[in-house]
Motif scaffolding. Sequence first.
Motif, PDB file in Angstrom:
ATOM      1  N   ALA A  82       0.809  -1.227   0.000  1.00  0.00           N
ATOM      2  CA  ALA A  82       0.000   0.000   0.000  1.00  0.00           C
ATOM      3  C   ALA A  82       0.838   1.270   0.000  1.00  0.00           C
ATOM      4  O   ALA A  82       0.291   2.367  -0.177  1.00  0.00           O
ATOM      5  CB  ALA A  82      -0.921   0.011   1.215  1.00  0.00           C
ATOM      6  N   PHE A  83       2.154   1.167   0.173  1.00  0.00           N
ATOM      7  CA  PHE A  83       2.981   2.348   0.398  1.00  0.00           C
ATOM      8  C   PHE A  83       2.818   3.396  -0.704  1.00  0.00           C
ATOM      9  O   PHE A  83       2.600   4.581  -0.437  1.00  0.00           O
ATOM     10  CB  PHE A  83       4.453   1.940   0.521  1.00  0.00           C
ATOM     11  N   GLY A  84       2.929   2.980  -1.966  1.00  0.00           N
ATOM     12  CA  GLY A  84       2.815   3.932  -3.069  1.00  0.00           C
ATOM     13  C   GLY A  84       1.428   4.543  -3.179  1.00  0.00           C
ATOM     14  O   GLY A  84       1.278   5.689  -3.615  1.00  0.00           O
ATOM     15  N   LEU A  85       0.420   3.793  -2.778  1.00  0.00           N
ATOM     16  CA  LEU A  85      -0.952   4.299  -2.825  1.00  0.00           C
ATOM     17  C   LEU A  85      -1.182   5.364  -1.761  1.00  0.00           C
ATOM     18  O   LEU A  85      -1.895   6.335  -1.986  1.00  0.00           O
ATOM     19  CB  LEU A  85      -1.939   3.141  -2.637  1.00  0.00           C
ATOM     20  N   VAL A  86      -0.566   5.161  -0.594  1.00  0.00           N
ATOM     21  CA  VAL A  86      -0.648   6.172   0.464  1.00  0.00           C
ATOM     22  C   VAL A  86       0.043   7.457   0.007  1.00  0.00           C
ATOM     23  O   VAL A  86      -0.491   8.565   0.175  1.00  0.00           O
ATOM     24  CB  VAL A  86      -0.005   5.649   1.767  1.00  0.00           C
ATOM     25  N   GLU A  87       1.239   7.295  -0.587  1.00  0.00           N
ATOM     26  CA  GLU A  87       1.984   8.459  -1.067  1.00  0.00           C
ATOM     27  C   GLU A  87       1.194   9.208  -2.152  1.00  0.00           C
ATOM     28  O   GLU A  87       1.255  10.431  -2.241  1.00  0.00           O
ATOM     29  CB  GLU A  87       3.341   8.023  -1.623  1.00  0.00           C
ATOM     30  N   ALA A  88       0.467   8.443  -2.999  1.00  0.00           N
ATOM     31  CA  ALA A  88      -0.326   9.053  -4.070  1.00  0.00           C
ATOM     32  C   ALA A  88      -1.697   9.530  -3.587  1.00  0.00           C
ATOM     33  O   ALA A  88      -2.490  10.037  -4.389  1.00  0.00           O
ATOM     34  CB  ALA A  88      -0.503   8.053  -5.214  1.00  0.00           C
ATOM     35  N   ARG A  89      -1.973   9.331  -2.292  1.00  0.00           N
ATOM     36  CA  ARG A  89      -3.213   9.795  -1.663  1.00  0.00           C
ATOM     37  C   ARG A  89      -4.466   9.166  -2.274  1.00  0.00           C
ATOM     38  O   ARG A  89      -5.472   9.841  -2.512  1.00  0.00           O
ATOM     39  CB  ARG A  89      -3.302  11.328  -1.709  1.00  0.00           C
ATOM     40  N   TRP A  90      -4.380   7.862  -2.535  1.00  0.00           N
ATOM     41  CA  TRP A  90      -5.577   7.134  -2.947  1.00  0.00           C
ATOM     42  C   TRP A  90      -6.575   7.143  -1.789  1.00  0.00           C
ATOM     43  O   TRP A  90      -6.184   7.026  -0.618  1.00  0.00           O
ATOM     44  CB  TRP A  90      -5.222   5.688  -3.285  1.00  0.00           C
ATOM     45  N   PRO A  91      -7.875   7.238  -2.068  1.00  0.00           N
ATOM     46  CA  PRO A  91      -8.877   7.107  -1.004  1.00  0.00           C
ATOM     47  C   PRO A  91      -8.746   5.753  -0.310  1.00  0.00           C
ATOM     48  O   PRO A  91      -8.358   4.757  -0.938  1.00  0.00           O
ATOM     49  CB  PRO A  91     -10.214   7.219  -1.759  1.00  0.00           C
ATOM     50  N   ARG A  92      -9.051   5.716   0.970  1.00  0.00           N
ATOM     51  CA  ARG A  92      -8.809   4.512   1.764  1.00  0.00           C
ATOM     52  C   ARG A  92      -9.491   3.284   1.179  1.00  0.00           C
ATOM     53  O   ARG A  92      -8.894   2.202   1.095  1.00  0.00           O
ATOM     54  CB  ARG A  92      -9.295   4.754   3.202  1.00  0.00           C
ATOM     55  N   GLU A  93     -10.760   3.409   0.780  1.00  0.00           N
ATOM     56  CA  GLU A  93     -11.500   2.256   0.268  1.00  0.00           C
ATOM     57  C   GLU A  93     -10.862   1.716  -1.005  1.00  0.00           C
ATOM     58  O   GLU A  93     -10.687   0.499  -1.173  1.00  0.00           O
ATOM     59  CB  GLU A  93     -12.954   2.636   0.007  1.00  0.00           C
ATOM     60  N   ALA A  94     -10.486   2.615  -1.913  1.00  0.00           N
ATOM     61  CA  ALA A  94      -9.839   2.194  -3.162  1.00  0.00           C
ATOM     62  C   ALA A  94      -8.484   1.566  -2.876  1.00  0.00           C
ATOM     63  O   ALA A  94      -8.089   0.570  -3.506  1.00  0.00           O
ATOM     64  CB  ALA A  94      -9.678   3.392  -4.094  1.00  0.00           C
ATOM     65  N   ARG A  95      -7.768   2.142  -1.928  1.00  0.00           N
ATOM     66  CA  ARG A  95      -6.444   1.631  -1.573  1.00  0.00           C
ATOM     67  C   ARG A  95      -6.546   0.211  -1.020  1.00  0.00           C
ATOM     68  O   ARG A  95      -5.806  -0.688  -1.438  1.00  0.00           O
ATOM     69  CB  ARG A  95      -5.806   2.567  -0.551  1.00  0.00           C
ATOM     70  N   GLU A  96      -7.461   0.009  -0.092  1.00  0.00           N
ATOM     71  CA  GLU A  96      -7.598  -1.310   0.515  1.00  0.00           C
ATOM     72  C   GLU A  96      -8.071  -2.350  -0.506  1.00  0.00           C
ATOM     73  O   GLU A  96      -7.627  -3.505  -0.472  1.00  0.00           O
ATOM     74  CB  GLU A  96      -8.568  -1.236   1.695  1.00  0.00           C
ATOM     75  N   GLY A  97      -8.934  -1.935  -1.421  1.00  0.00           N
ATOM     76  CA  GLY A  97      -9.398  -2.858  -2.458  1.00  0.00           C
ATOM     77  C   GLY A  97      -8.283  -3.273  -3.401  1.00  0.00           C
ATOM     78  O   GLY A  97      -8.167  -4.449  -3.781  1.00  0.00           O
ATOM     79  N   ARG A  98      -7.437  -2.305  -3.776  1.00  0.00           N
ATOM     80  CA  ARG A  98      -6.314  -2.609  -4.665  1.00  0.00           C
ATOM     81  C   ARG A  98      -5.303  -3.530  -3.980  1.00  0.00           C
ATOM     82  O   ARG A  98      -4.792  -4.464  -4.611  1.00  0.00           O
ATOM     83  CB  ARG A  98      -5.640  -1.307  -5.086  1.00  0.00           C
ATOM     84  N   VAL A  99      -5.037  -3.303  -2.706  1.00  0.00           N
ATOM     85  CA  VAL A  99      -4.112  -4.165  -1.962  1.00  0.00           C
ATOM     86  C   VAL A  99      -4.653  -5.583  -1.869  1.00  0.00           C
ATOM     87  O   VAL A  99      -3.929  -6.558  -2.105  1.00  0.00           O
ATOM     88  CB  VAL A  99      -3.835  -3.585  -0.562  1.00  0.00           C
ATOM     89  N   ARG A 100      -5.945  -5.726  -1.549  1.00  0.00           N
ATOM     90  CA  ARG A 100      -6.548  -7.071  -1.475  1.00  0.00           C
ATOM     91  C   ARG A 100      -6.449  -7.781  -2.815  1.00  0.00           C
ATOM     92  O   ARG A 100      -6.137  -8.982  -2.885  1.00  0.00           O
ATOM     93  CB  ARG A 100      -8.011  -6.968  -1.036  1.00  0.00           C
ATOM     94  N   GLU A 101      -6.729  -7.044  -3.905  1.00  0.00           N
ATOM     95  CA  GLU A 101      -6.668  -7.620  -5.249  1.00  0.00           C
ATOM     96  C   GLU A 101      -5.268  -8.162  -5.560  1.00  0.00           C
ATOM     97  O   GLU A 101      -5.112  -9.291  -6.057  1.00  0.00           O
ATOM     98  CB  GLU A 101      -7.055  -6.550  -6.275  1.00  0.00           C
ATOM     99  N   LEU A 102      -4.245  -7.368  -5.253  1.00  0.00           N
ATOM    100  CA  LEU A 102      -2.880  -7.773  -5.573  1.00  0.00           C
ATOM    101  C   LEU A 102      -2.393  -8.898  -4.671  1.00  0.00           C
ATOM    102  O   LEU A 102      -1.686  -9.810  -5.131  1.00  0.00           O
ATOM    103  CB  LEU A 102      -1.941  -6.573  -5.488  1.00  0.00           C
ATOM    104  N   LEU A 103      -2.738  -8.864  -3.400  1.00  0.00           N
ATOM    105  CA  LEU A 103      -2.336  -9.943  -2.504  1.00  0.00           C
ATOM    106  C   LEU A 103      -2.934 -11.276  -2.958  1.00  0.00           C
ATOM    107  O   LEU A 103      -2.267 -12.322  -2.919  1.00  0.00           O
ATOM    108  CB  LEU A 103      -2.747  -9.640  -1.062  1.00  0.00           C
TER     109      LEU A 103
END
Length: 230
Positions: A82-103
Amino acid sequence: PGFRLSVALSVAEGETLALLGPSGSGKSTLVRLVAGLLKPDRGFVRFLGGDLTPLPPERRKVGFLFQDYALFPHLTVEENVAFGLVEARWPREAREGRVRELLKRMELTPHARKRPQELSGGEQQRVALARALAPRPRLLLLDEPLGALDLRLREELLFFLRRTLKEEGVTTLLVTHDQHEALSMADSLAVFNDGKIAQIGTPQDIYDRPATRFVADFVGTTNFLPAVVT
Protein backbone atom coordinates in the motif's frame (compact mmCIF):
# COMPACT_ATOMS: atom_id res chain seq x y z
CA PRO A 1 35.44 5.85 -19.21
CA GLY A 2 34.62 6.44 -22.85
CA PHE A 3 31.38 4.39 -22.67
CA ARG A 4 28.52 5.95 -24.57
CA LEU A 5 24.96 4.68 -24.93
CA SER A 6 23.51 5.28 -28.38
CA VAL A 7 20.03 3.76 -28.65
CA ALA A 8 16.78 4.38 -30.51
CA LEU A 9 14.06 2.10 -29.16
CA SER A 10 10.27 1.92 -29.06
CA VAL A 11 7.97 -0.34 -27.03
CA ALA A 12 4.36 -1.14 -27.87
CA GLU A 13 1.74 -0.46 -25.21
CA GLY A 14 1.19 -3.56 -23.06
CA GLU A 15 4.31 -5.24 -24.43
CA THR A 16 7.15 -6.80 -22.43
CA LEU A 17 10.47 -5.89 -24.05
CA ALA A 18 13.58 -7.61 -22.71
CA LEU A 19 16.93 -5.83 -22.85
CA LEU A 20 19.39 -8.69 -23.15
CA GLY A 21 23.15 -8.46 -23.18
CA PRO A 22 26.38 -8.96 -21.25
CA SER A 23 27.27 -6.92 -18.18
CA GLY A 24 28.34 -3.38 -19.08
CA SER A 25 26.51 -3.31 -22.42
CA GLY A 26 24.18 -0.44 -21.43
CA LYS A 27 20.95 -2.19 -20.37
CA SER A 28 20.68 -0.78 -16.85
CA THR A 29 21.86 2.64 -18.02
CA LEU A 30 18.94 2.78 -20.45
CA VAL A 31 16.45 1.80 -17.74
CA ARG A 32 17.79 4.50 -15.42
CA LEU A 33 17.43 7.06 -18.19
CA VAL A 34 13.80 6.00 -18.70
CA ALA A 35 13.19 6.16 -14.95
CA GLY A 36 14.68 9.65 -14.69
CA LEU A 37 17.50 8.53 -12.38
CA LEU A 38 19.98 9.64 -15.06
CA LYS A 39 19.73 12.61 -17.44
CA PRO A 40 20.56 12.14 -21.14
CA ASP A 41 22.99 14.61 -22.69
CA ARG A 42 20.96 14.34 -25.89
CA GLY A 43 17.75 12.71 -27.10
CA PHE A 44 14.47 12.21 -25.26
CA VAL A 45 12.17 9.75 -23.51
CA ARG A 46 8.55 9.77 -24.67
CA PHE A 47 5.53 7.80 -23.50
CA LEU A 48 2.09 7.87 -25.12
CA GLY A 49 2.99 11.07 -26.94
CA GLY A 50 4.21 12.90 -23.84
CA ASP A 51 7.82 13.95 -23.25
CA LEU A 52 9.10 12.50 -19.96
CA THR A 53 12.65 13.83 -20.36
CA PRO A 54 12.29 16.96 -18.18
CA LEU A 55 10.20 15.22 -15.48
CA PRO A 56 11.71 14.02 -12.17
CA PRO A 57 11.30 10.29 -11.35
CA GLU A 58 8.35 10.80 -9.00
CA ARG A 59 6.28 12.45 -11.75
CA ARG A 60 6.87 9.84 -14.45
CA LYS A 61 4.36 7.28 -13.07
CA VAL A 62 6.91 4.51 -13.55
CA GLY A 63 7.10 1.38 -11.38
CA PHE A 64 10.44 -0.16 -10.36
CA LEU A 65 11.50 -3.64 -9.38
CA PHE A 66 15.22 -4.21 -8.97
CA GLN A 67 17.31 -7.15 -7.80
CA ASP A 68 17.37 -5.69 -4.29
CA TYR A 69 13.67 -5.64 -3.39
CA ALA A 70 14.18 -2.85 -0.78
CA LEU A 71 11.09 -3.80 1.21
CA PHE A 72 10.46 -1.79 4.36
CA PRO A 73 11.31 -4.17 7.24
CA HIS A 74 9.15 -2.31 9.78
CA LEU A 75 6.00 -2.55 7.62
CA THR A 76 3.76 -5.57 7.08
CA VAL A 77 3.26 -7.11 3.66
CA GLU A 78 0.00 -5.24 3.10
CA GLU A 79 1.57 -1.97 4.31
CA ASN A 80 4.48 -2.43 1.91
CA VAL A 81 2.10 -3.01 -1.00
CA ALA A 82 0.00 0.00 0.00
CA PHE A 83 2.98 2.35 0.40
CA GLY A 84 2.81 3.93 -3.07
CA LEU A 85 -0.95 4.30 -2.82
CA VAL A 86 -0.65 6.17 0.46
CA GLU A 87 1.98 8.46 -1.07
CA ALA A 88 -0.33 9.05 -4.07
CA ARG A 89 -3.21 9.79 -1.66
CA TRP A 90 -5.58 7.13 -2.95
CA PRO A 91 -8.88 7.11 -1.00
CA ARG A 92 -8.81 4.51 1.76
CA GLU A 93 -11.50 2.26 0.27
CA ALA A 94 -9.84 2.19 -3.16
CA ARG A 95 -6.44 1.63 -1.57
CA GLU A 96 -7.60 -1.31 0.52
CA GLY A 97 -9.40 -2.86 -2.46
CA ARG A 98 -6.31 -2.61 -4.67
CA VAL A 99 -4.11 -4.16 -1.96
CA ARG A 100 -6.55 -7.07 -1.48
CA GLU A 101 -6.67 -7.62 -5.25
CA LEU A 102 -2.88 -7.77 -5.57
CA LEU A 103 -2.34 -9.94 -2.50
CA LYS A 104 -4.81 -12.46 -3.92
CA ARG A 105 -3.20 -12.37 -7.37
CA MET A 106 0.28 -12.84 -5.88
CA GLU A 107 -0.97 -15.64 -3.59
CA LEU A 108 0.09 -13.58 -0.56
CA THR A 109 -3.21 -13.17 1.29
CA PRO A 110 -2.20 -15.54 4.15
CA HIS A 111 0.96 -13.46 4.66
CA ALA A 112 -0.69 -10.02 4.73
CA ARG A 113 0.21 -9.28 8.38
CA LYS A 114 3.75 -10.69 8.26
CA ARG A 115 6.96 -8.65 8.06
CA PRO A 116 9.32 -9.15 5.07
CA GLN A 117 11.91 -10.99 7.21
CA GLU A 118 9.31 -13.69 7.91
CA LEU A 119 8.98 -14.50 4.18
CA SER A 120 10.96 -16.62 1.75
CA GLY A 121 12.93 -15.00 -1.07
CA GLY A 122 10.23 -15.81 -3.59
CA GLU A 123 7.51 -14.36 -1.38
CA GLN A 124 9.52 -11.18 -0.88
CA GLN A 125 9.91 -10.91 -4.66
CA ARG A 126 6.13 -11.14 -5.08
CA VAL A 127 5.59 -8.46 -2.42
CA ALA A 128 8.01 -6.16 -4.25
CA LEU A 129 6.22 -6.81 -7.55
CA ALA A 130 2.82 -6.10 -5.96
CA ARG A 131 4.16 -2.84 -4.50
CA ALA A 132 5.50 -1.79 -7.91
CA LEU A 133 2.20 -2.59 -9.63
CA ALA A 134 -0.12 -1.17 -6.97
CA PRO A 135 -0.34 2.46 -8.24
CA ARG A 136 -1.07 1.15 -11.79
CA PRO A 137 2.13 2.56 -13.33
CA ARG A 138 2.16 3.54 -16.99
CA LEU A 139 5.45 1.69 -17.35
CA LEU A 140 7.16 -1.00 -15.26
CA LEU A 141 10.95 -1.33 -15.14
CA LEU A 142 12.41 -4.67 -14.05
CA ASP A 143 16.20 -4.74 -13.56
CA GLU A 144 17.38 -8.34 -13.00
CA PRO A 145 14.25 -8.99 -10.86
CA LEU A 146 15.04 -12.70 -10.32
CA GLY A 147 18.79 -12.33 -9.98
CA ALA A 148 18.86 -12.76 -6.18
CA LEU A 149 16.96 -16.07 -6.25
CA ASP A 150 18.28 -19.60 -6.60
CA LEU A 151 17.72 -21.49 -9.85
CA ARG A 152 14.75 -23.56 -8.70
CA LEU A 153 12.91 -20.51 -7.35
CA ARG A 154 13.68 -18.49 -10.47
CA GLU A 155 12.09 -21.21 -12.61
CA GLU A 156 8.98 -21.22 -10.42
CA LEU A 157 8.57 -17.44 -10.53
CA LEU A 158 9.39 -16.92 -14.20
CA PHE A 159 6.01 -17.85 -15.62
CA PHE A 160 4.19 -16.42 -12.58
CA LEU A 161 5.79 -13.07 -13.38
CA ARG A 162 4.89 -13.24 -17.07
CA ARG A 163 1.27 -14.15 -16.28
CA THR A 164 0.98 -11.28 -13.80
CA LEU A 165 2.32 -8.72 -16.28
CA LYS A 166 -0.17 -9.88 -18.91
CA GLU A 167 -3.08 -9.77 -16.48
CA GLU A 168 -2.14 -6.24 -15.43
CA GLY A 169 -1.59 -5.20 -19.07
CA VAL A 170 1.39 -3.03 -18.08
CA THR A 171 4.08 -1.99 -20.56
CA THR A 172 7.34 -3.47 -19.26
CA LEU A 173 11.08 -3.12 -19.81
CA LEU A 174 12.95 -6.15 -18.48
CA VAL A 175 16.72 -6.00 -18.02
CA THR A 176 18.48 -9.36 -17.90
CA HIS A 177 21.67 -11.12 -18.91
CA ASP A 178 19.88 -14.49 -18.67
CA GLN A 179 18.75 -15.52 -22.16
CA HIS A 180 16.37 -18.19 -20.83
CA GLU A 181 14.62 -15.53 -18.75
CA ALA A 182 14.43 -13.18 -21.74
CA LEU A 183 13.21 -15.82 -24.19
CA SER A 184 10.55 -17.03 -21.73
CA MET A 185 9.26 -13.63 -20.59
CA ALA A 186 9.44 -11.22 -23.49
CA ASP A 187 7.25 -10.38 -26.45
CA SER A 188 10.28 -8.70 -28.04
CA LEU A 189 14.03 -8.73 -27.44
CA ALA A 190 16.65 -6.02 -27.85
CA VAL A 191 20.14 -7.52 -27.77
CA PHE A 192 22.69 -5.01 -26.46
CA ASN A 193 26.41 -4.91 -27.17
CA ASP A 194 28.82 -2.12 -26.23
CA GLY A 195 26.15 0.57 -25.76
CA LYS A 196 24.24 -0.22 -28.97
CA ILE A 197 21.40 -2.48 -30.03
CA ALA A 198 22.83 -5.34 -32.07
CA GLN A 199 19.37 -6.67 -33.03
CA ILE A 200 15.74 -6.25 -32.06
CA GLY A 201 12.87 -8.61 -32.85
CA THR A 202 10.74 -11.41 -31.47
CA PRO A 203 12.52 -14.10 -29.45
CA GLN A 204 11.89 -16.58 -32.26
CA ASP A 205 13.34 -14.28 -34.93
CA ILE A 206 16.49 -13.55 -32.94
CA TYR A 207 17.01 -17.20 -32.04
CA ASP A 208 16.44 -18.47 -35.60
CA ARG A 209 17.87 -15.57 -37.60
CA PRO A 210 20.63 -13.74 -35.71
CA ALA A 211 21.74 -10.61 -37.57
CA THR A 212 25.38 -10.64 -36.44
CA ARG A 213 27.99 -13.07 -35.20
CA PHE A 214 27.74 -11.50 -31.72
CA VAL A 215 23.97 -12.17 -31.53
CA ALA A 216 24.44 -15.73 -32.81
CA ASP A 217 27.12 -16.35 -30.20
CA PHE A 218 25.24 -14.71 -27.30
CA VAL A 219 21.74 -16.13 -27.86
CA GLY A 220 21.42 -19.91 -27.81
CA THR A 221 24.12 -22.50 -28.37
CA THR A 222 25.90 -22.11 -31.69
CA ASN A 223 28.54 -23.95 -33.68
CA PHE A 224 30.57 -21.69 -36.01
CA LEU A 225 31.96 -23.34 -39.14
CA PRO A 226 34.44 -21.66 -41.48
CA ALA A 227 33.08 -21.44 -45.01
CA VAL A 228 33.66 -19.74 -48.37
CA VAL A 229 30.74 -18.19 -50.26
CA THR A 230 30.92 -18.98 -53.98
